[in-house]
Design an enzyme around this catalytic site. Structure first.
Site, mmCIF file in Angstrom:
data_model
loop_
_atom_site.group_PDB
_atom_site.id
_atom_site.type_symbol
_atom_site.label_atom_id
_atom_site.label_comp_id
_atom_site.label_asym_id
_atom_site.label_seq_id
_atom_site.Cartn_x
_atom_site.Cartn_y
_atom_site.Cartn_z
ATOM 1 C CE LYS A 160 -2.129 -1.608 3.592
ATOM 2 N NZ LYS A 160 -2.051 -3.056 3.386
ATOM 3 C CD GLU A 195 -8.860 -6.014 -7.065
ATOM 4 O OE1 GLU A 195 -9.177 -5.723 -8.225
ATOM 5 O OE2 GLU A 195 -9.474 -5.581 -6.073
ATOM 6 N N GLY A 218 -7.550 -7.136 0.075
ATOM 7 C CA GLY A 218 -6.929 -8.435 -0.179
ATOM 8 C C GLY A 218 -7.526 -9.124 -1.384
ATOM 9 N N GLY A 241 -2.024 -14.548 15.428
ATOM 10 C CA GLY A 241 -1.285 -14.015 14.277
ATOM 11 C C GLY A 241 -2.129 -13.090 13.414
ATOM 12 C CD GLU A 265 1.926 -7.365 11.880
ATOM 13 O OE1 GLU A 265 3.053 -7.620 12.347
ATOM 14 O OE2 GLU A 265 1.457 -7.912 10.868
ATOM 15 C CE LYS A 282 -5.989 -2.526 3.395
ATOM 16 N NZ LYS A 282 -6.352 -3.490 4.434
#
Lengths: 333, 168
Positions: A120, A144, A149, A202, A205, A220
Protein backbone atom coordinates in the site's frame (compact mmCIF):
# COMPACT_ATOMS: atom_id res chain seq x y z
CA UNK A 1 2.45 -19.68 -25.43
CA UNK A 2 3.36 -16.36 -23.94
CA UNK A 3 6.35 -16.48 -21.62
CA UNK A 4 6.05 -14.23 -18.55
CA UNK A 5 9.28 -13.77 -16.63
CA UNK A 6 8.55 -12.56 -13.14
CA UNK A 7 10.88 -10.97 -10.59
CA UNK A 8 9.57 -11.34 -7.07
CA UNK A 9 10.80 -8.57 -4.78
CA UNK A 10 10.05 -9.28 -1.13
CA UNK A 11 10.13 -12.74 0.39
CA UNK A 12 7.71 -12.59 3.32
CA UNK A 13 4.31 -14.16 3.82
CA UNK A 14 2.87 -12.78 0.58
CA UNK A 15 6.03 -13.60 -1.42
CA UNK A 16 5.81 -17.23 -0.32
CA UNK A 17 2.13 -17.21 -1.27
CA UNK A 18 2.89 -15.96 -4.78
CA UNK A 19 5.39 -18.78 -5.38
CA UNK A 20 2.88 -21.30 -4.08
CA UNK A 21 -0.02 -20.03 -6.21
CA UNK A 22 2.09 -19.92 -9.37
CA UNK A 23 3.14 -23.51 -8.66
CA UNK A 24 -0.37 -24.75 -7.93
CA UNK A 25 -1.96 -22.99 -10.91
CA UNK A 26 0.82 -23.64 -13.39
CA UNK A 27 -1.32 -25.97 -15.52
CA UNK A 28 -4.31 -23.64 -15.52
CA UNK A 29 -2.13 -20.67 -16.44
CA UNK A 30 -0.67 -22.64 -19.37
CA UNK A 31 -4.17 -23.37 -20.59
CA UNK A 32 -4.67 -19.62 -20.66
CA UNK A 33 -1.59 -19.37 -22.83
CA UNK A 34 0.72 -18.07 -20.12
CA UNK A 35 4.00 -19.71 -19.27
CA UNK A 36 4.65 -18.02 -15.93
CA UNK A 37 8.17 -18.28 -14.59
CA UNK A 38 9.47 -16.71 -11.43
CA UNK A 39 13.02 -16.05 -12.61
CA UNK A 40 14.22 -14.21 -9.52
CA UNK A 41 13.40 -13.78 -5.86
CA UNK A 42 14.96 -10.89 -3.94
CA UNK A 43 15.05 -10.04 -0.25
CA UNK A 44 17.49 -8.06 1.91
CA UNK A 45 20.03 -10.91 1.77
CA UNK A 46 20.40 -11.02 -2.00
CA UNK A 47 18.77 -12.48 -5.09
CA UNK A 48 18.13 -16.02 -6.17
CA UNK A 49 18.17 -16.12 -9.98
CA UNK A 50 17.32 -18.94 -12.37
CA UNK A 51 16.42 -18.04 -15.93
CA UNK A 52 14.58 -21.35 -16.41
CA UNK A 53 12.26 -20.54 -13.50
CA UNK A 54 12.78 -21.11 -9.79
CA UNK A 55 11.34 -24.32 -8.42
CA UNK A 56 9.11 -23.14 -5.55
CA UNK A 57 9.69 -26.40 -3.69
CA UNK A 58 13.29 -25.33 -3.26
CA UNK A 59 12.20 -22.27 -1.28
CA UNK A 60 9.25 -23.78 0.51
CA UNK A 61 10.86 -24.15 3.92
CA UNK A 62 13.15 -21.12 3.66
CA UNK A 63 12.21 -18.07 5.72
CA UNK A 64 14.78 -15.85 4.01
CA UNK A 65 17.27 -16.10 1.16
CA UNK A 66 20.21 -16.22 3.53
CA UNK A 67 22.58 -18.88 2.20
CA UNK A 68 20.31 -19.49 -0.82
CA UNK A 69 20.83 -16.32 -2.88
CA UNK A 70 23.20 -16.76 -5.81
CA UNK A 71 23.52 -13.09 -6.76
CA UNK A 72 24.79 -10.39 -4.44
CA UNK A 73 22.30 -7.75 -5.59
CA UNK A 74 19.20 -6.42 -3.83
CA UNK A 75 16.47 -3.81 -4.28
CA UNK A 76 16.62 -1.48 -7.27
CA UNK A 77 19.83 -2.99 -8.56
CA UNK A 78 18.24 -6.45 -8.69
CA UNK A 79 15.20 -5.07 -10.53
CA UNK A 80 17.45 -3.36 -13.04
CA UNK A 81 19.83 -6.25 -13.69
CA UNK A 82 17.49 -9.22 -13.80
CA UNK A 83 15.96 -9.73 -17.23
CA UNK A 84 12.22 -9.95 -16.55
CA UNK A 85 8.87 -8.72 -17.90
CA UNK A 86 7.10 -8.06 -14.66
CA UNK A 87 7.96 -7.23 -11.06
CA UNK A 88 5.84 -8.42 -8.14
CA UNK A 89 6.58 -5.97 -5.33
CA UNK A 90 5.66 -7.37 -1.91
CA UNK A 91 8.11 -5.79 0.53
CA UNK A 92 6.88 -4.48 3.93
CA UNK A 93 4.67 -1.42 3.65
CA UNK A 94 5.41 2.06 4.91
CA UNK A 95 2.58 4.51 4.57
CA UNK A 96 4.64 7.61 5.45
CA UNK A 97 7.41 7.51 2.85
CA UNK A 98 6.47 4.43 0.84
CA UNK A 99 9.99 2.99 0.87
CA UNK A 100 11.53 0.68 -0.08
CA UNK A 101 8.60 -0.29 -2.29
CA UNK A 102 8.29 3.13 -3.92
CA UNK A 103 11.87 3.04 -5.22
CA UNK A 104 11.40 -0.55 -6.42
CA UNK A 105 8.24 0.28 -8.35
CA UNK A 106 9.79 3.40 -9.89
CA UNK A 107 12.80 1.39 -10.99
CA UNK A 108 10.66 -1.34 -12.51
CA UNK A 109 8.36 1.03 -14.38
CA UNK A 110 11.21 3.11 -15.75
CA UNK A 111 12.88 -0.11 -16.96
CA UNK A 112 9.70 -0.90 -18.91
CA UNK A 113 8.48 -3.68 -16.62
CA UNK A 114 4.89 -4.20 -15.52
CA UNK A 115 4.36 -4.03 -11.76
CA UNK A 116 1.89 -5.92 -9.59
CA UNK A 117 1.92 -5.11 -5.90
CA UNK A 118 0.17 -5.70 -2.60
CA UNK A 119 2.23 -2.92 -1.02
CA UNK A 120 0.00 0.00 0.00
CA UNK A 121 2.74 2.46 0.98
CA UNK A 122 3.99 3.44 -2.50
CA UNK A 123 0.43 3.88 -3.78
CA UNK A 124 -0.67 5.95 -0.80
CA UNK A 125 2.35 8.22 -1.18
CA UNK A 126 2.55 8.49 -4.97
CA UNK A 127 -0.35 6.86 -6.81
CA UNK A 128 -0.75 9.47 -9.54
CA UNK A 129 2.99 9.79 -10.09
CA UNK A 130 3.38 6.01 -10.45
CA UNK A 131 0.46 5.68 -12.87
CA UNK A 132 1.94 8.45 -15.00
CA UNK A 133 5.26 6.64 -15.00
CA UNK A 134 3.57 3.43 -16.06
CA UNK A 135 1.79 5.21 -18.89
CA UNK A 136 4.93 6.99 -20.07
CA UNK A 137 6.76 3.66 -20.23
CA UNK A 138 3.92 1.75 -21.86
CA UNK A 139 3.52 -0.69 -18.99
CA UNK A 140 0.87 -1.44 -16.39
CA UNK A 141 0.74 -1.02 -12.61
CA UNK A 142 -1.83 -3.26 -10.89
CA UNK A 143 -2.62 -3.23 -7.18
CA UNK A 144 -5.85 -5.14 -6.49
CA UNK A 145 -4.25 -6.81 -3.44
CA UNK A 146 -3.64 -3.47 -1.71
CA UNK A 147 -7.33 -2.92 -0.92
CA UNK A 148 -9.42 -5.65 0.61
CA UNK A 149 -6.93 -8.43 -0.18
CA UNK A 150 -8.63 -11.08 -2.21
CA UNK A 151 -11.96 -9.22 -2.41
CA UNK A 152 -12.32 -7.97 -5.99
CA UNK A 153 -12.86 -4.25 -5.75
CA UNK A 154 -10.60 -2.30 -8.10
CA UNK A 155 -11.12 -4.73 -10.99
CA UNK A 156 -14.85 -4.90 -10.25
CA UNK A 157 -15.14 -1.15 -10.65
CA UNK A 158 -12.74 -0.89 -13.60
CA UNK A 159 -14.09 -3.83 -15.61
CA UNK A 160 -17.52 -5.03 -14.58
CA UNK A 161 -18.99 -1.69 -13.57
CA UNK A 162 -17.45 0.26 -16.41
CA UNK A 163 -19.92 2.88 -17.64
CA UNK A 164 -21.26 3.44 -14.15
CA UNK A 165 -20.50 6.56 -12.25
CA UNK A 166 -19.18 5.51 -8.85
CA UNK A 167 -20.90 7.72 -6.27
CA UNK A 168 -19.24 6.29 -3.19
CA UNK A 169 -17.56 3.31 -1.60
CA UNK A 170 -17.84 2.39 2.05
CA UNK A 171 -16.70 -0.70 3.82
CA UNK A 172 -14.64 -2.65 6.30
CA UNK A 173 -11.09 -2.75 4.98
CA UNK A 174 -9.20 -4.13 7.98
CA UNK A 175 -9.70 -7.72 9.07
CA UNK A 176 -7.81 -7.23 12.34
CA UNK A 177 -10.19 -4.53 13.58
CA UNK A 178 -13.16 -6.53 12.42
CA UNK A 179 -11.91 -9.59 14.29
CA UNK A 180 -11.33 -7.64 17.52
CA UNK A 181 -14.75 -5.94 17.39
CA UNK A 182 -16.46 -9.24 16.57
CA UNK A 183 -14.85 -11.01 19.52
CA UNK A 184 -15.59 -8.12 21.88
CA UNK A 185 -19.23 -8.25 20.91
CA UNK A 186 -19.67 -12.01 20.93
CA UNK A 187 -17.64 -12.82 24.03
CA UNK A 188 -17.93 -9.49 25.89
CA UNK A 189 -14.12 -9.33 25.91
CA UNK A 190 -12.43 -6.05 26.71
CA UNK A 191 -10.56 -4.38 23.88
CA UNK A 192 -7.17 -5.37 25.32
CA UNK A 193 -8.17 -9.00 25.83
CA UNK A 194 -9.56 -9.33 22.31
CA UNK A 195 -6.36 -7.72 21.00
CA UNK A 196 -4.11 -10.24 22.79
CA UNK A 197 -6.22 -13.07 21.39
CA UNK A 198 -5.83 -11.64 17.88
CA UNK A 199 -2.07 -11.33 18.47
CA UNK A 200 -1.84 -14.95 19.64
CA UNK A 201 -3.61 -16.06 16.49
CA UNK A 202 -1.29 -14.01 14.28
CA UNK A 203 -4.17 -11.80 13.16
CA UNK A 204 -2.76 -8.71 14.87
CA UNK A 205 0.84 -7.48 14.89
CA UNK A 206 2.86 -7.10 18.09
CA UNK A 207 2.52 -3.35 17.51
CA UNK A 208 -1.16 -3.14 16.60
CA UNK A 209 -1.30 0.64 16.07
CA UNK A 210 -1.20 0.36 12.30
CA UNK A 211 -4.44 -1.62 12.32
CA UNK A 212 -6.38 -0.50 15.40
CA UNK A 213 -5.73 3.22 14.98
CA UNK A 214 -7.23 3.07 11.51
CA UNK A 215 -3.97 3.89 9.68
CA UNK A 216 -4.17 0.84 7.42
CA UNK A 217 -7.81 1.56 6.55
CA UNK A 218 -6.98 5.20 5.85
CA UNK A 219 -4.23 4.09 3.45
CA UNK A 220 -6.78 2.02 1.54
CA UNK A 221 -9.20 4.95 1.50
CA UNK A 222 -6.46 7.08 -0.10
CA UNK A 223 -5.77 4.42 -2.75
CA UNK A 224 -9.47 4.15 -3.61
CA UNK A 225 -9.88 7.93 -3.69
CA UNK A 226 -6.99 8.38 -6.12
CA UNK A 227 -7.54 5.33 -8.31
CA UNK A 228 -11.32 5.18 -8.57
CA UNK A 229 -12.37 8.76 -7.89
CA UNK A 230 -9.45 10.44 -9.64
CA UNK A 231 -8.67 12.49 -6.54
CA UNK A 232 -5.24 13.65 -5.41
CA UNK A 233 -5.76 12.67 -1.79
CA UNK A 234 -2.93 12.23 0.68
CA UNK A 235 -2.93 10.29 3.91
CA UNK A 236 -3.20 13.55 5.89
CA UNK A 237 -6.49 14.36 4.13
CA UNK A 238 -8.26 11.45 5.81
CA UNK A 239 -10.09 12.03 9.10
CA UNK A 240 -9.20 8.94 11.13
CA UNK A 241 -10.60 7.51 14.38
CA UNK A 242 -9.58 4.00 15.45
CA UNK A 243 -11.21 1.39 17.65
CA UNK A 244 -9.25 1.64 20.92
CA UNK A 245 -12.04 3.48 22.72
CA UNK A 246 -14.74 0.96 21.87
CA UNK A 247 -15.97 -0.94 24.94
CA UNK A 248 -17.81 -4.27 25.16
CA UNK A 249 -20.66 -2.37 26.86
CA UNK A 250 -21.02 -0.06 23.89
CA UNK A 251 -21.03 -3.03 21.49
CA UNK A 252 -23.63 -4.73 23.63
CA UNK A 253 -25.80 -1.63 23.80
CA UNK A 254 -25.60 -1.21 20.04
CA UNK A 255 -26.48 -4.87 19.52
CA UNK A 256 -29.60 -4.60 21.67
CA UNK A 257 -30.73 -1.73 19.48
CA UNK A 258 -30.11 -3.64 16.28
CA UNK A 259 -26.61 -2.51 15.38
CA UNK A 260 -23.02 -3.64 15.13
CA UNK A 261 -20.12 -1.26 15.60
CA UNK A 262 -17.63 -1.55 12.72
CA UNK A 263 -14.60 0.44 11.61
CA UNK A 264 -15.84 1.95 8.35
CA UNK A 265 -13.78 3.66 5.66
CA UNK A 266 -15.58 5.94 3.21
CA UNK A 267 -14.68 7.45 -0.13
CA UNK A 268 -14.96 10.20 -1.33
CA UNK A 269 -15.74 11.45 2.19
CA UNK A 270 -12.19 10.43 3.23
CA UNK A 271 -13.23 9.26 6.68
CA UNK A 272 -12.30 6.28 8.81
CA UNK A 273 -14.33 5.90 12.00
CA UNK A 274 -16.34 3.42 14.04
CA UNK A 275 -19.94 3.49 12.86
CA UNK A 276 -23.23 1.82 13.72
CA UNK A 277 -24.02 -0.79 11.08
CA UNK A 278 -27.55 -2.24 11.12
CA UNK A 279 -27.49 -5.96 11.91
CA UNK A 280 -29.21 -6.78 8.63
CA UNK A 281 -26.92 -4.60 6.52
CA UNK A 282 -24.76 -6.41 3.98
CA UNK A 283 -21.85 -4.59 5.62
CA UNK A 284 -22.45 -6.48 8.89
CA UNK A 285 -19.86 -9.20 8.29
CA UNK A 286 -17.88 -10.66 11.21
CA UNK A 287 -14.53 -12.25 11.93
CA UNK A 288 -11.62 -11.20 9.73
CA UNK A 289 -13.81 -10.56 6.68
CA UNK A 290 -13.59 -7.40 4.65
CA UNK A 291 -16.56 -5.93 2.83
CA UNK A 292 -17.26 -3.01 0.51
CA UNK A 293 -20.45 -1.43 -0.79
CA UNK A 294 -20.10 0.43 -4.05
CA UNK A 295 -22.83 2.96 -4.80
CA UNK A 296 -23.30 3.50 -8.51
CA UNK A 297 -25.62 5.60 -10.63
CA UNK A 298 -26.82 2.79 -12.90
CA UNK A 299 -26.37 -0.46 -11.00
CA UNK A 300 -27.49 0.70 -7.56
CA UNK A 301 -25.43 -0.51 -4.63
CA UNK A 302 -23.23 -3.55 -5.04
CA UNK A 303 -21.59 -5.24 -2.08
CA UNK A 304 -18.60 -7.59 -2.15
CA UNK A 305 -17.05 -9.44 0.75
CA UNK A 306 -14.03 -11.66 1.19
CA UNK A 307 -10.89 -12.38 3.14
CA UNK A 308 -8.84 -9.24 3.53
CA UNK A 309 -5.49 -10.84 4.23
CA UNK A 310 -3.56 -14.09 4.24
CA UNK A 311 -0.68 -15.46 2.25
CA UNK A 312 -2.49 -17.48 -0.43
CA UNK A 313 -5.49 -15.12 -0.57
CA UNK A 314 -3.36 -12.04 -1.23
CA UNK A 315 -1.25 -14.00 -3.71
CA UNK A 316 -4.43 -14.96 -5.55
CA UNK A 317 -5.24 -11.28 -6.11
CA UNK A 318 -1.67 -10.73 -7.34
CA UNK A 319 -1.81 -13.62 -9.80
CA UNK A 320 -5.22 -12.40 -11.07
CA UNK A 321 -3.63 -9.01 -11.73
CA UNK A 322 -0.78 -10.64 -13.65
CA UNK A 323 -3.20 -12.63 -15.77
CA UNK A 324 -5.31 -9.54 -16.45
CA UNK A 325 -2.27 -7.63 -17.70
CA UNK A 326 -1.57 -10.28 -20.32
CA UNK A 327 -5.14 -11.10 -21.24
CA UNK A 328 -6.07 -7.43 -21.77
CA UNK A 329 -2.91 -7.03 -23.84
CA UNK A 330 -4.01 -9.89 -26.06
CA UNK A 331 -7.26 -8.07 -26.78
CA UNK A 332 -5.35 -4.87 -27.52
CA UNK A 333 -3.12 -6.71 -29.97
CA UNK B 1 -47.79 17.05 26.35
CA UNK B 2 -45.99 18.12 23.21
CA UNK B 3 -48.15 18.46 20.13
CA UNK B 4 -47.90 19.89 16.70
CA UNK B 5 -50.32 21.48 14.28
CA UNK B 6 -50.16 22.20 10.57
CA UNK B 7 -52.22 25.23 9.55
CA UNK B 8 -52.98 27.03 6.33
CA UNK B 9 -53.37 30.80 6.56
CA UNK B 10 -54.82 33.32 4.13
CA UNK B 11 -52.03 35.43 2.68
CA UNK B 12 -53.24 38.65 4.33
CA UNK B 13 -51.65 40.77 7.07
CA UNK B 14 -52.36 39.77 10.66
CA UNK B 15 -53.17 36.12 9.99
CA UNK B 16 -50.10 34.71 11.73
CA UNK B 17 -50.76 36.74 14.90
CA UNK B 18 -54.38 35.67 14.82
CA UNK B 19 -53.42 32.00 14.50
CA UNK B 20 -51.34 32.26 17.67
CA UNK B 21 -54.13 33.84 19.73
CA UNK B 22 -55.81 30.62 20.95
CA UNK B 23 -52.49 29.22 22.17
CA UNK B 24 -52.28 32.14 24.55
CA UNK B 25 -55.91 31.82 25.56
CA UNK B 26 -55.68 28.08 26.34
CA UNK B 27 -52.25 28.29 28.01
CA UNK B 28 -50.31 26.56 25.28
CA UNK B 29 -46.53 26.93 25.46
CA UNK B 30 -45.24 27.48 21.95
CA UNK B 31 -41.93 25.77 21.20
CA UNK B 32 -41.52 26.60 17.53
CA UNK B 33 -43.37 28.26 14.68
CA UNK B 34 -42.33 27.56 11.11
CA UNK B 35 -43.93 29.98 8.69
CA UNK B 36 -43.47 29.39 4.96
CA UNK B 37 -44.80 32.54 3.32
CA UNK B 38 -42.83 31.87 0.16
CA UNK B 39 -43.99 28.27 -0.11
CA UNK B 40 -47.67 28.59 -0.77
CA UNK B 41 -50.01 25.68 -1.22
CA UNK B 42 -51.75 25.18 -4.60
CA UNK B 43 -54.74 26.98 -3.05
CA UNK B 44 -52.61 30.02 -2.41
CA UNK B 45 -52.62 29.62 1.36
CA UNK B 46 -49.51 29.87 3.54
CA UNK B 47 -48.47 26.71 5.45
CA UNK B 48 -47.52 27.14 9.11
CA UNK B 49 -46.28 24.48 11.49
CA UNK B 50 -46.59 25.10 15.21
CA UNK B 51 -45.12 22.90 17.93
CA UNK B 52 -46.38 23.50 21.43
CA UNK B 53 -46.92 22.00 24.85
CA UNK B 54 -50.43 21.96 26.24
CA UNK B 55 -52.94 20.02 28.28
CA UNK B 56 -54.37 17.73 25.54
CA UNK B 57 -57.93 18.43 26.71
CA UNK B 58 -57.56 21.95 25.28
CA UNK B 59 -56.62 20.93 21.75
CA UNK B 60 -60.22 20.80 20.52
CA UNK B 61 -60.84 24.32 21.87
CA UNK B 62 -57.83 25.60 19.97
CA UNK B 63 -58.92 23.91 16.74
CA UNK B 64 -62.45 25.37 17.08
CA UNK B 65 -61.10 28.83 17.77
CA UNK B 66 -58.85 28.67 14.70
CA UNK B 67 -61.55 27.35 12.39
CA UNK B 68 -64.06 29.94 13.61
CA UNK B 69 -61.53 32.55 12.44
CA UNK B 70 -61.18 31.05 8.97
CA UNK B 71 -57.87 29.29 9.55
CA UNK B 72 -57.60 25.80 8.06
CA UNK B 73 -56.31 23.15 10.46
CA UNK B 74 -54.72 20.51 8.23
CA UNK B 75 -53.42 18.28 10.95
CA UNK B 76 -53.27 18.45 14.71
CA UNK B 77 -51.85 16.49 17.57
CA UNK B 78 -49.87 13.91 15.66
CA UNK B 79 -46.19 13.53 16.08
CA UNK B 80 -44.42 15.71 13.56
CA UNK B 81 -41.09 13.91 13.89
CA UNK B 82 -40.99 11.76 10.82
CA UNK B 83 -37.29 10.84 10.67
CA UNK B 84 -35.20 9.08 13.27
CA UNK B 85 -31.67 7.96 13.81
CA UNK B 86 -29.52 6.25 16.41
CA UNK B 87 -26.26 7.46 17.91
CA UNK B 88 -23.92 5.92 20.43
CA UNK B 89 -21.69 7.96 22.70
CA UNK B 90 -18.66 6.49 24.49
CA UNK B 91 -16.68 8.29 27.18
CA UNK B 92 -17.56 10.07 30.38
CA UNK B 93 -21.08 10.53 29.12
CA UNK B 94 -22.74 11.18 32.46
CA UNK B 95 -20.03 13.32 34.05
CA UNK B 96 -19.84 15.53 31.01
CA UNK B 97 -23.42 16.66 31.76
CA UNK B 98 -25.67 14.28 29.88
CA UNK B 99 -28.60 16.63 30.51
CA UNK B 100 -26.81 19.36 28.62
CA UNK B 101 -25.91 16.99 25.78
CA UNK B 102 -29.55 16.03 25.33
CA UNK B 103 -30.69 19.61 25.66
CA UNK B 104 -28.46 20.68 22.79
CA UNK B 105 -30.67 18.51 20.56
CA UNK B 106 -34.00 19.18 22.28
CA UNK B 107 -33.51 22.95 22.24
CA UNK B 108 -33.34 23.01 18.44
CA UNK B 109 -37.11 22.71 18.13
CA UNK B 110 -36.66 20.44 15.10
CA UNK B 111 -35.29 17.36 16.85
CA UNK B 112 -35.58 15.52 20.13
CA UNK B 113 -33.82 12.78 22.02
CA UNK B 114 -36.63 10.31 22.38
CA UNK B 115 -34.92 7.33 23.88
CA UNK B 116 -31.82 6.93 26.01
CA UNK B 117 -30.03 3.88 27.40
CA UNK B 118 -26.92 3.97 29.55
CA UNK B 119 -24.22 1.46 30.41
CA UNK B 120 -21.92 2.39 33.26
CA UNK B 121 -19.49 -0.45 33.91
CA UNK B 122 -17.52 1.30 36.70
CA UNK B 123 -16.88 4.71 38.19
CA UNK B 124 -13.58 5.32 36.39
CA UNK B 125 -14.58 3.37 33.29
CA UNK B 126 -15.95 5.05 30.21
CA UNK B 127 -19.69 4.69 29.95
CA UNK B 128 -21.85 4.35 26.85
CA UNK B 129 -25.12 5.98 25.93
CA UNK B 130 -27.48 5.03 23.14
CA UNK B 131 -29.64 7.89 21.90
CA UNK B 132 -32.55 7.70 19.51
CA UNK B 133 -33.16 11.05 17.92
CA UNK B 134 -36.29 12.00 16.05
CA UNK B 135 -36.53 15.04 13.86
CA UNK B 136 -38.81 16.82 11.44
CA UNK B 137 -36.85 15.74 8.37
CA UNK B 138 -33.68 14.23 6.95
CA UNK B 139 -31.90 17.55 6.88
CA UNK B 140 -32.72 18.09 10.56
CA UNK B 141 -31.35 14.62 11.37
CA UNK B 142 -28.14 15.69 9.69
CA UNK B 143 -28.06 18.91 11.68
CA UNK B 144 -28.63 16.99 14.93
CA UNK B 145 -25.72 14.66 14.16
CA UNK B 146 -23.56 17.64 13.41
CA UNK B 147 -24.47 19.14 16.80
CA UNK B 148 -23.53 15.87 18.50
CA UNK B 149 -20.21 15.73 16.66
CA UNK B 150 -19.51 19.18 17.99
CA UNK B 151 -20.54 18.21 21.53
CA UNK B 152 -18.41 15.06 21.26
CA UNK B 153 -15.31 17.06 20.35
CA UNK B 154 -16.01 19.52 23.17
CA UNK B 155 -16.66 16.86 25.85
CA UNK B 156 -14.16 14.27 24.60
CA UNK B 157 -16.83 11.73 23.72
CA UNK B 158 -16.57 9.26 20.86
CA UNK B 159 -19.66 9.78 18.72
CA UNK B 160 -20.64 6.72 16.69
CA UNK B 161 -23.08 7.50 13.92
CA UNK B 162 -25.12 5.05 11.89
CA UNK B 163 -24.15 4.35 8.29
CA UNK B 164 -27.64 4.95 6.93
CA UNK B 165 -27.79 8.49 8.26
CA UNK B 166 -25.68 9.92 5.51
CA UNK B 167 -25.15 9.01 1.92
CA UNK B 168 -21.76 7.60 1.02
Amino acid sequence: MREVRISLVGFGIVGHGVLEVVRRKWGLLRKMGLDMKVVSVTDINGTLFDETGIDPQRLHAARTLEGIANLDIIGKEAIQKVDSDLVVEVTPTNIVHGQPGLGHIEEALSSGKHVVTSNKGPLVVAYNHLQEMAQDNGVMLKYEATVGGTMPLISLVEKNLVGNEILGIRGIFNGTCNYILTRMMEEKYTYSYALTEAQDLGIAEADPAYDVDGIDTAGKVVILANSIFGMTAKYEDVSVTGIREITPEALNLAWERGYHIKLIGEVPALTVKPMLVPRRSPLAVGGTLNVASIETDLSGTITVTGLGAGSIETASAIVSDIVSIYTSRQIDG
Amino acid sequence: MRLSMDLELQDIPGQLMQSLEPFKKYKGNIISVVHHRDRKTPRGTVPVQIVFEIDPSNIENIKKHLEDNGIVVVRAGEDRFIEETSVLLIGHVLHSDLGDTINRIDSTGFAEVEDLSLRMPGIEEPSSAYLRIRATGKEEIGKSLSILRHVGAEKDLLVIEPIEAEKI
